[in-house]
Structure formats: C-alpha cells, structure tokens
Motif scaffolding. Sequence first.
Motif, PDB file in Angstrom:
ATOM      1  N   GLY A 146       2.708  -4.825  -0.260  1.00 42.97           N
ATOM      2  CA  GLY A 146       2.516  -3.419  -0.621  1.00 42.97           C
ATOM      3  C   GLY A 146       1.408  -2.787   0.211  1.00 42.97           C
ATOM      4  N   GLY A 147       1.166  -1.516  -0.061  1.00 41.81           N
ATOM      5  CA  GLY A 147       0.130  -0.787   0.683  1.00 41.81           C
ATOM      6  C   GLY A 147      -1.222  -1.460   0.537  1.00 41.81           C
ATOM      7  N   VAL A 148      -1.687  -1.620  -0.689  1.00 40.87           N
ATOM      8  CA  VAL A 148      -2.968  -2.294  -0.909  1.00 40.87           C
ATOM      9  C   VAL A 148      -2.842  -3.755  -0.501  1.00 40.87           C
ATOM     10  N   LEU A 195       8.071 -16.230  -3.348  1.00 42.27           N
ATOM     11  CA  LEU A 195       9.145 -15.274  -3.629  1.00 42.27           C
ATOM     12  C   LEU A 195       9.395 -15.340  -5.133  1.00 42.27           C
ATOM     13  N   TYR A 196       8.791 -14.413  -5.879  1.00 40.61           N
ATOM     14  CA  TYR A 196       8.843 -14.539  -7.341  1.00 40.61           C
ATOM     15  C   TYR A 196      10.250 -14.281  -7.892  1.00 40.61           C
ATOM     16  N   THR A 197      11.148 -13.774  -7.031  1.00 38.61           N
ATOM     17  CA  THR A 197      12.531 -13.571  -7.451  1.00 38.61           C
ATOM     18  C   THR A 197      13.315 -14.897  -7.407  1.00 38.61           C
ATOM     19  N   PHE A 249      -6.009  -4.265 -11.310  1.00 38.11           N
ATOM     20  CA  PHE A 249      -6.357  -2.950 -10.759  1.00 38.11           C
ATOM     21  C   PHE A 249      -5.171  -2.000 -10.695  1.00 38.11           C
ATOM     22  N   GLY A 250      -4.055  -2.352 -11.323  1.00 36.73           N
ATOM     23  CA  GLY A 250      -2.922  -1.436 -11.320  1.00 36.73           C
ATOM     24  C   GLY A 250      -1.904  -1.861 -12.354  1.00 36.73           C
ATOM     25  N   ALA A 251      -0.857  -1.067 -12.470  1.00 32.03           N
ATOM     26  CA  ALA A 251       0.171  -1.312 -13.487  1.00 32.03           C
ATOM     27  C   ALA A 251       1.529  -0.897 -12.934  1.00 32.03           C
ATOM     28  N   THR A 274     -11.597  -7.806 -15.422  1.00 32.93           N
ATOM     29  CA  THR A 274     -12.117  -6.461 -15.169  1.00 32.93           C
ATOM     30  C   THR A 274     -10.959  -5.545 -14.813  1.00 32.93           C
ATOM     31  N   ARG A 275     -11.100  -4.261 -15.120  1.00 30.18           N
ATOM     32  CA  ARG A 275     -10.058  -3.271 -14.821  1.00 30.18           C
ATOM     33  C   ARG A 275     -10.726  -2.137 -14.042  1.00 30.18           C
ATOM     34  N   PRO A 276     -10.944  -2.372 -12.727  1.00 31.33           N
ATOM     35  CA  PRO A 276     -11.739  -1.421 -11.938  1.00 31.33           C
ATOM     36  C   PRO A 276     -10.926  -0.249 -11.395  1.00 31.33           C
ATOM     37  N   THR A 277     -11.625   0.788 -10.987  1.00 35.29           N
ATOM     38  CA  THR A 277     -10.995   1.894 -10.263  1.00 35.29           C
ATOM     39  C   THR A 277     -11.882   2.300  -9.092  1.00 35.29           C
ATOM     40  N   ASP A 332      11.416   5.733  -3.717  1.00 34.90           N
ATOM     41  CA  ASP A 332      11.395   4.498  -2.918  1.00 34.90           C
ATOM     42  C   ASP A 332      10.203   3.623  -3.301  1.00 34.90           C
ATOM     43  N   LEU A 333       9.066   4.246  -3.585  1.00 35.71           N
ATOM     44  CA  LEU A 333       7.881   3.479  -3.988  1.00 35.71           C
ATOM     45  C   LEU A 333       8.148   2.777  -5.317  1.00 35.71           C
ATOM     46  N   GLU A 334       8.697   3.532  -6.263  1.00 32.02           N
ATOM     47  CA  GLU A 334       8.956   2.961  -7.594  1.00 32.02           C
ATOM     48  C   GLU A 334      10.015   1.871  -7.557  1.00 32.02           C
ATOM     49  N   LYS A 391      11.154  -0.345  -2.624  1.00 38.01           N
ATOM     50  CA  LYS A 391      11.854  -0.362  -1.333  1.00 38.01           C
ATOM     51  C   LYS A 391      10.889  -0.319  -0.162  1.00 38.01           C
ATOM     52  N   THR A 392       9.631   0.000  -0.429  1.00 37.63           N
ATOM     53  CA  THR A 392       8.717   0.250   0.684  1.00 37.63           C
ATOM     54  C   THR A 392       7.804  -0.940   0.937  1.00 37.63           C
ATOM     55  N   THR A 393       7.288  -0.976   2.169  1.00 37.86           N
ATOM     56  CA  THR A 393       6.221  -1.914   2.507  1.00 37.86           C
ATOM     57  C   THR A 393       5.125  -1.084   3.152  1.00 37.86           C
TER      58      THR A 393
HETATM   59  P1  NDP Z   1       2.608  -0.878  -3.497  1.00 32.02           P
HETATM   60  O1  NDP Z   1       2.936  -0.594  -2.074  1.00 32.02           O
HETATM   61  O2  NDP Z   1       1.913  -2.160  -3.831  1.00 32.02           O
HETATM   62  O3  NDP Z   1       3.968  -0.734  -4.336  1.00 32.02           O
HETATM   63  C1  NDP Z   1       4.158  -1.351  -5.540  1.00 32.02           C
HETATM   64  C2  NDP Z   1       4.691  -2.796  -5.343  1.00 32.02           C
HETATM   65  O4  NDP Z   1       4.499  -3.485  -6.579  1.00 32.02           O
HETATM   66  C3  NDP Z   1       6.165  -2.849  -5.074  1.00 32.02           C
HETATM   67  O5  NDP Z   1       6.522  -2.691  -3.728  1.00 32.02           O
HETATM   68  C4  NDP Z   1       6.532  -4.219  -5.623  1.00 32.02           C
HETATM   69  O6  NDP Z   1       6.360  -5.218  -4.616  1.00 32.02           O
HETATM   70  C5  NDP Z   1       5.471  -4.479  -6.696  1.00 32.02           C
HETATM   71  N1  NDP Z   1       6.077  -4.445  -8.043  1.00 32.02           N
HETATM   72  C6  NDP Z   1       6.186  -5.515  -8.868  1.00 32.02           C
HETATM   73  N2  NDP Z   1       6.808  -5.166  -9.993  1.00 32.02           N
HETATM   74  C7  NDP Z   1       7.106  -3.868  -9.900  1.00 32.02           C
HETATM   75  C8  NDP Z   1       7.791  -2.953 -10.758  1.00 32.02           C
HETATM   76  N3  NDP Z   1       8.271  -3.336 -11.949  1.00 32.02           N
HETATM   77  N4  NDP Z   1       7.942  -1.692 -10.329  1.00 32.02           N
HETATM   78  C9  NDP Z   1       7.466  -1.300  -9.140  1.00 32.02           C
HETATM   79  N5  NDP Z   1       6.804  -2.115  -8.279  1.00 32.02           N
HETATM   80  C10 NDP Z   1       6.643  -3.395  -8.655  1.00 32.02           C
HETATM   81  O7  NDP Z   1       1.766   0.326  -4.079  1.00 32.02           O
HETATM   82  P2  NDP Z   1       0.285   0.765  -3.699  1.00 32.02           P
HETATM   83  O8  NDP Z   1      -0.255  -0.123  -2.648  1.00 32.02           O
HETATM   84  O9  NDP Z   1       0.284   2.214  -3.498  1.00 32.02           O
HETATM   85  O10 NDP Z   1      -0.482   0.492  -5.053  1.00 32.02           O
HETATM   86  C11 NDP Z   1      -0.507  -0.815  -5.604  1.00 32.02           C
HETATM   87  C12 NDP Z   1      -1.070  -0.756  -6.995  1.00 32.02           C
HETATM   88  O11 NDP Z   1      -2.489  -0.620  -6.904  1.00 32.02           O
HETATM   89  C13 NDP Z   1      -0.577   0.381  -7.885  1.00 32.02           C
HETATM   90  O12 NDP Z   1      -0.395  -0.133  -9.186  1.00 32.02           O
HETATM   91  C14 NDP Z   1      -1.733   1.354  -7.867  1.00 32.02           C
HETATM   92  O13 NDP Z   1      -1.795   2.144  -8.992  1.00 32.02           O
HETATM   93  C15 NDP Z   1      -2.914   0.420  -7.749  1.00 32.02           C
HETATM   94  N6  NDP Z   1      -4.110   1.024  -7.180  1.00 32.02           N
HETATM   95  C16 NDP Z   1      -5.264   0.915  -7.889  1.00 32.02           C
HETATM   96  C17 NDP Z   1      -6.434   1.388  -7.402  1.00 32.02           C
HETATM   97  C18 NDP Z   1      -7.695   1.167  -8.160  1.00 32.02           C
HETATM   98  O14 NDP Z   1      -8.789   1.471  -7.684  1.00 32.02           O
HETATM   99  N7  NDP Z   1      -7.631   0.649  -9.374  1.00 32.02           N
HETATM  100  C19 NDP Z   1      -6.495   2.136  -6.118  1.00 32.02           C
HETATM  101  C20 NDP Z   1      -5.242   2.121  -5.408  1.00 32.02           C
HETATM  102  C21 NDP Z   1      -4.084   1.610  -5.939  1.00 32.02           C
HETATM  103  P3  NDP Z   1       7.389  -6.443  -4.628  1.00 32.02           P
HETATM  104  O15 NDP Z   1       8.716  -5.845  -4.278  1.00 32.02           O
HETATM  105  O16 NDP Z   1       6.907  -7.402  -3.634  1.00 32.02           O
HETATM  106  O17 NDP Z   1       7.339  -6.962  -6.047  1.00 32.02           O
END
Ligand code: NDP
Length: 327
Positions: free
Chosen positions: A153-155, A193-195, A240-242, A264-267, A313-315, A318-320
């Motif tokens: 993913g992005g992060v 590969l968690y799938t 750090f995300g959901a 911890t649950r940071p932002t 696409d993000l949800e 589909k993206t990397t």
């Molecule tokens: P990503 O590019 O990481 O996209 C989300 C990835 O999560 C997907 O590509 C997928 O990867 C994986 N994933 C696993 N399960 C699911 C699901 N049920 N639905 C969707 N995606 C799923 O996104 P970002 O890099 O933009 O952000 C990553 C996370 O970090 C987000 O949750 C975001 O809110 C959080 N974040 C938190 C910050 C903070 O300071 N707390 C700051 C920035 C981002 P795969 O196909 O490999 O499973």
Amino acid sequence: MLIPDMKAIQIQSTGGPEVLQLAELPIPEPGPGQVLIRVEATGVNFIEVYFRKGVYKTAFPLTPGSEAAGTVEELGPGVNGFKAGDAVASTAVIGSYAEYALVPAAQLVKVPDGVSLECAAAVLLQGMTAHYLTRSTYPLKAGETALVHAGAGGVGLLLTQMAAHIGARVITTVSTKAKAALSREAGASDVILYTEQEFEPEVKRLTGGKGVDVVYDSVGKTTFDGSLNCLRPRGMLVLFGASSGPVPPFDPILLNSKGSLFLTRPTLWHYIATRAELESRAGDVLGWAASGELKVRTEHTYPLAEAAQAQIDLEERKTTGKILLVP
Ligand code: NDP
C-alpha cells in the motif's frame, strides 16, 4: 466584485462514491495566517473514505482532501516566509480535491529542488506517517523484526523501505502475487500472501516461535487479533488505521495475558504538532525522495473529475503505492 470560479469536488452528505460530485465553486480568499495555493497534484488518502462514509464526523457540504502540492498563489494577512510562485506542499490543506485551496501557513512546507510537485503530493503524508511510525512511535533498531500489513500500500511501501534502511527485518502481508513482488522490491525479506495462508502461524514459523518486536497494522478489524498474537513478550502493536473496518472494543487484560504487550493508536497530527517536528519530518522525507533513497510509486493518477473512481479503486484493494488526482 466577481469572484472567479474553480473546479472542485463537493460532497453534500455521507454516502457511496457517487456523492463525490464535480462542482464550480468560488476560489477561496486567504484569511489571516492562510495561504492560497494553486493545486498541481492532490494525494488521495484512506481518511477521505472514512469522512465520506461518516465513520469520522465532519460538516457538509465538504470538499474532501488534506494533502496537495502546488504553487503559492496569494498570501493572507500576517503570513511571512512564503512568496507567490513558491513550490509548496502540505498535509493540512482545507479541501485539496480542487484547483485551488487554502492552507494554514504553519502547516505548509517548501518543496526542494529535485522533487516534482507530483512526487511531493505523493510522498508527504504517507512518508511522514512511515517516518513517525518507524522513528518515534516504535523506534526500530537494526536487527529487530517488524510485521507490516498492507505491505504494497501507499504507507506500506514507504514504511518497508524506511524500516529496511534502518536494518530491521521486515515481514509483510499482501493479497496478491503482484503486490508481493512490489513489497519485496521495497525491502521486505518475507512476504505472506494472506489470501493463501494465514499470517499468524507463518509469522511464528518465520521468527522461530519468538514473535516480532512490533506490528504496524493499518488494516484493523480483520488483523487485530492475529497481530497481537504475533508479538514477542513486551512487543508493541501500532494500530494506525482501519482499512478493513474499526476494531471492536476489547478488554485490556488481553495485553497482560498475551505477554505484557503495548498497544497504541497514533495519528500523524500529534507527531507534526510543532513547526520544528513538521519541518524535520518533511525535510527528511522530501530529502530522501530527492536523493532517490526513497522510491515513490505513483502508478494511479486520475483527473480530478474521477475522484469517485480513485476512492473505489482504493477501497477495492486495486491500487499499489500512491493515488493522485490531477486538477
Ligand atoms: P493503502 O494503499 O494501504 O490501501 C489499503 C490497503 O489495505 C489495500 O490495498 C489492501 O492491501 C489492504 N486491506 C486489507 N484489508 C482491506 C479491506 N477490507 N479493505 C480495503 N483494504 C484492505 O492505503 P494508504 O496507504 O492510503 O493508508 C493505509 C492505512 O493507513 C489506512 O487505513 C489509513 O487510514 C492509515 N493511515 C493512518 C495514518 C495515521 O497517522 N494514523 C496516516 C496515514 C494513513 P492488500 O490488498 O494487500 O490487502
């Protein structure tokens, strides 16, 4: 006086991607302490999905987006240190899904030579996130082992590079073989590969039963329990995300029984709260992008009008790497 219009995405109320509508809105005027920027590239982040769905509360109508890079158009009263035409970027833009947007000057940084505006918009938020997670929340050391979910993913790609650069061993989880290849390229030594296989037993096998020092978990609901089980005694879960949904309430006694764990649950906002901290993290991230030490992937660029498709696409996983909107 006639105020010129700009194109921007506007949401009238919470809902599916279809609520992201292209609109003609007046170009905003900078107030005290604000800067008007002409947006060249907007970073799309998962948090905008949470706001759109109503997971995080906000007022409507809303122009979403907090990350962008562009050029300074106009300074509000009392702003020093910037001038018209400066290349700048911020993660605190007020509505970055637009051709123009306001930014508090205190949250704006200059983009150094050698970094394109697209690259700055692609790397600033996720790069500073990876920076604080690996250097401040759980300061990784050489020889330690980290588990990173959503490794492509992005992060995830940026975090993996930074952790590997420190000398830590990085284990990642991803959903597809193509994502696994990207994650390895970023420096992951082991990719699950968690799938195809459950990550928890695989992490235990890879660490000889010891567990990892830290888990960086942005997936949340579907990974939380397994992440706790992958930690060594006194290890840390950095949630750090959901991306898969919020983690349900849980009993803290579990942290005791699973090995005196830390959670911890940071932002990001609490880790760039001072100007000094913002400049230091942004300086590192943009500097590493300029030198090539940090590889920034932006394969997914959409016109502003296609913001809905970008979020779909993000949800839908589909993206990397990074998703950008270009006005
Ligand atoms: P990503 O590019 O990481 O996209 C989300 C990835 O999560 C997907 O590509 C997928 O990867 C994986 N994933 C696993 N399960 C699911 C699901 N049920 N639905 C969707 N995606 C799923 O996104 P970002 O890099 O933009 O952000 C990553 C996370 O970090 C987000 O949750 C975001 O809110 C959080 N974040 C938190 C910050 C903070 O300071 N707390 C700051 C920035 C981002 P795969 O196909 O490999 O499973």
